[in-house]
Enzyme design. Structure first.
Site, PDB file in Angstrom:
ATOM      1  N   ASP A 196    -100.910 -20.300  65.905  1.00  0.00           N
ATOM      2  CA  ASP A 196    -100.376 -21.166  66.964  1.00  0.00           C
ATOM      3  C   ASP A 196     -98.857 -21.276  66.859  1.00  0.00           C
ATOM      4  O   ASP A 196     -98.138 -21.052  67.835  1.00  0.00           O
ATOM      5  CB  ASP A 196    -100.998 -22.572  66.882  1.00  0.00           C
ATOM      6  CG  ASP A 196    -102.454 -22.581  67.302  1.00  0.00           C
ATOM      7  OD1 ASP A 196    -103.036 -21.491  67.442  1.00  0.00           O
ATOM      8  OD2 ASP A 196    -103.023 -23.677  67.485  1.00  0.00           O
ATOM      9  N   VAL A 218    -102.979 -32.518  75.207  1.00  0.00           N
ATOM     10  CA  VAL A 218    -103.111 -32.677  73.755  1.00  0.00           C
ATOM     11  C   VAL A 218    -104.528 -32.297  73.305  1.00  0.00           C
ATOM     12  O   VAL A 218    -105.496 -32.509  74.036  1.00  0.00           O
ATOM     13  CB  VAL A 218    -102.810 -34.155  73.390  1.00  0.00           C
ATOM     14  CG1 VAL A 218    -103.040 -34.425  71.906  1.00  0.00           C
ATOM     15  CG2 VAL A 218    -101.381 -34.500  73.762  1.00  0.00           C
ATOM     16  N   LEU A 262    -104.342 -25.512  73.574  1.00  0.00           N
ATOM     17  CA  LEU A 262    -103.210 -24.847  74.230  1.00  0.00           C
ATOM     18  C   LEU A 262    -101.918 -24.964  73.419  1.00  0.00           C
ATOM     19  O   LEU A 262    -100.838 -24.700  73.931  1.00  0.00           O
ATOM     20  CB  LEU A 262    -103.017 -25.412  75.644  1.00  0.00           C
ATOM     21  CG  LEU A 262    -104.202 -25.191  76.603  1.00  0.00           C
ATOM     22  CD1 LEU A 262    -103.934 -25.815  77.960  1.00  0.00           C
ATOM     23  CD2 LEU A 262    -104.507 -23.697  76.787  1.00  0.00           C
ATOM     24  N   GLY A 263    -102.045 -25.363  72.177  1.00  0.00           N
ATOM     25  CA  GLY A 263    -100.885 -25.323  71.274  1.00  0.00           C
ATOM     26  C   GLY A 263     -99.925 -26.483  71.425  1.00  0.00           C
ATOM     27  O   GLY A 263     -98.743 -26.343  71.079  1.00  0.00           O
ATOM     28  N   SER A 264    -100.399 -27.644  71.896  1.00  0.00           N
ATOM     29  CA  SER A 264     -99.459 -28.740  72.160  1.00  0.00           C
ATOM     30  C   SER A 264     -98.747 -29.197  70.875  1.00  0.00           C
ATOM     31  O   SER A 264     -97.532 -29.408  70.885  1.00  0.00           O
ATOM     32  CB  SER A 264    -100.151 -29.906  72.860  1.00  0.00           C
ATOM     33  OG  SER A 264    -100.748 -30.754  71.937  1.00  0.00           O
TER      34      SER A 264
HETATM   35  C1  MEV Z   1    -106.583 -22.620  67.014  1.00  0.00           C
HETATM   36  O1  MEV Z   1    -105.727 -22.419  68.117  1.00  0.00           O
HETATM   37  C2  MEV Z   1    -107.030 -21.311  66.438  1.00  0.00           C
HETATM   38  C3  MEV Z   1    -107.995 -21.397  65.257  1.00  0.00           C
HETATM   39  O2  MEV Z   1    -108.304 -20.046  64.917  1.00  0.00           O
HETATM   40  C4  MEV Z   1    -107.379 -22.105  64.066  1.00  0.00           C
HETATM   41  C5  MEV Z   1    -106.264 -21.315  63.399  1.00  0.00           C
HETATM   42  O3  MEV Z   1    -106.146 -20.116  63.595  1.00  0.00           O
HETATM   43  O4  MEV Z   1    -105.520 -21.950  62.650  1.00  0.00           O
HETATM   44  C6  MEV Z   1    -109.280 -22.098  65.643  1.00  0.00           C
END
Ligand code: MEV
Length: 308
Positions: free
Chosen positions: A147, A97, A101-103
């Site tokens: 994400d 979390v 890593l997109g949890s």
């Molecule tokens: C988060 O995985 C990636 C960021 O660029 C935020 C987003 O794109 O929403 C930090």
């Protein structure tokens, strides 16, 4: 009973700048995933079981902005399901979390998919992605949508906010070691801090975003041509721009340094930063050696993955 899953993800290049309209490259990581099971419940209530986060609760006892409750309310409302049916919903996830890593996106997408099958709605990826983006906006302020997109489509994505999804071809497979600092770092805070920097000096940070955008475009071309060995220098350059944006941390910098010293061709933080994960580009034969070095340098865990 219905079951669905969604993979984790890593951002290869372009995080943060992607919130400001520049492109970014992301790929799914299928070794880690969120899984959801939905069954009809015998009592007249909807129960949520998520043992990984120690949650066993009846839906009505959760605040409406709770991350899981908000997905369920959003789903029932969007698809006109009323009254709320009696369900048992089990959620498990191997994705750490708040680690980049997109949890959160994976749990949301797996929930939408499992509910979609349970209610015979047959939602398309596009519909699931749209709903998941609404949830990301509730919890992450001003997300780009990268994400939820990479997690929903489970394919490499060249992403530009607000534009139709574009995937990219991987000319020759390459290997990455992903290493976790073990420090949980909510994306919302890092994104909010970058926004404050940008608001204080837009001209300066727009230039940095342009430089990152240029790196992403070059990286896409290199990956498509199968010349991945030259990606390392671009990763290093992207990491140093992310340092300027203040989203790295001593722990991330130290893992990046140790990856480079132990033979990686390049390394950078991945995702929101401040903690979470970094990625190192390696020759396949050196992956175990770099992974060992990262664990000795304090990484809590590593994943070796092939982008293909
Ligand atoms: C988060 O995985 C990636 C960021 O660029 C935020 C987003 O794109 O929403 C930090």
């Amino acid at each position: 009973m219905t079951h669905a899953f969604a993979p984790g993800k890593i951002i290869l290049f372009g995080e943060h700048a992607v919130v400001y309209g520049r492109p970014a490259l992301a790929v799914p990581v299928t070794q880690i995933h969120a899984d959801v099971e939905v069954t009809a419940s015998r009592d007249a209530q909807t129960w949520i079981h998520a043992p990984d986060v120690n949650l066993h609760a009846e839906l009505n006892t959760l605040p409406s902005d709770h991350p899981i409750a908000s997905v369920l309310h959003n789903f029932f409302f969007a698809f006109g399901i009323s009254p709320i049916p009696s369900l048992d919903i089990s959620i498990t996830s191997t994705i750490p979390v708040a680690s980049g890593l997109g949890s959160g996106a994976a749990v949301t997408v797996a929930l939408f998919r499992a509910l979609s099958s349970f209610f015979f709605l047959d939602l398309t990826n596009e519909q699931i992605n749209q709903q998941a983006y609404e949830i990301e906006k509730l919890h992450h302020g001003t997300p780009s949508g990268i994400d939820n997109t990479v997690v929903t489509y489970a394919r490499p994505v060249y992403f530009i906010k607000g534009q139709p999804i574009e995937t990219f071809k991987v000319g020759a497979p390459f290997t990455l070691v992903i290493a976790d600092t073990g420090i949980s770092a909510p994306t919302k805070e890092a994104v909010g801090d970058v926004r404050m920097l940008w608001e204080a000096d837009k001209a300066k940070w727009e230039k940095v975003f342009d430089e990152i955008g240029e790196i992403v475009r070059k990286a896409k071309e290199i990956i498509e041509n199968g010349e991945w060995k030259s990606l390392g220098a671009l990763m290093d350059a992207n990491h140093s721009l992310l340092q300027q944006l203040t989203v790295s941390s001593p722990e991330l910098d130290s893992l990046v340094e140790s990856a480079r010293r132990s033979g990686a061709s390049g390394a950078k933080l991945s995702g929101g930063g401040r903690g979470g994960n970094m990625i190192a580009l390696v020759e396949k034969e050196r992956a175990a050696q770099v992974s060992e070095a990262l664990l000795s340098a304090g990484a809590k865990r590593t994943i070796i993955t092939e982008v293909a």
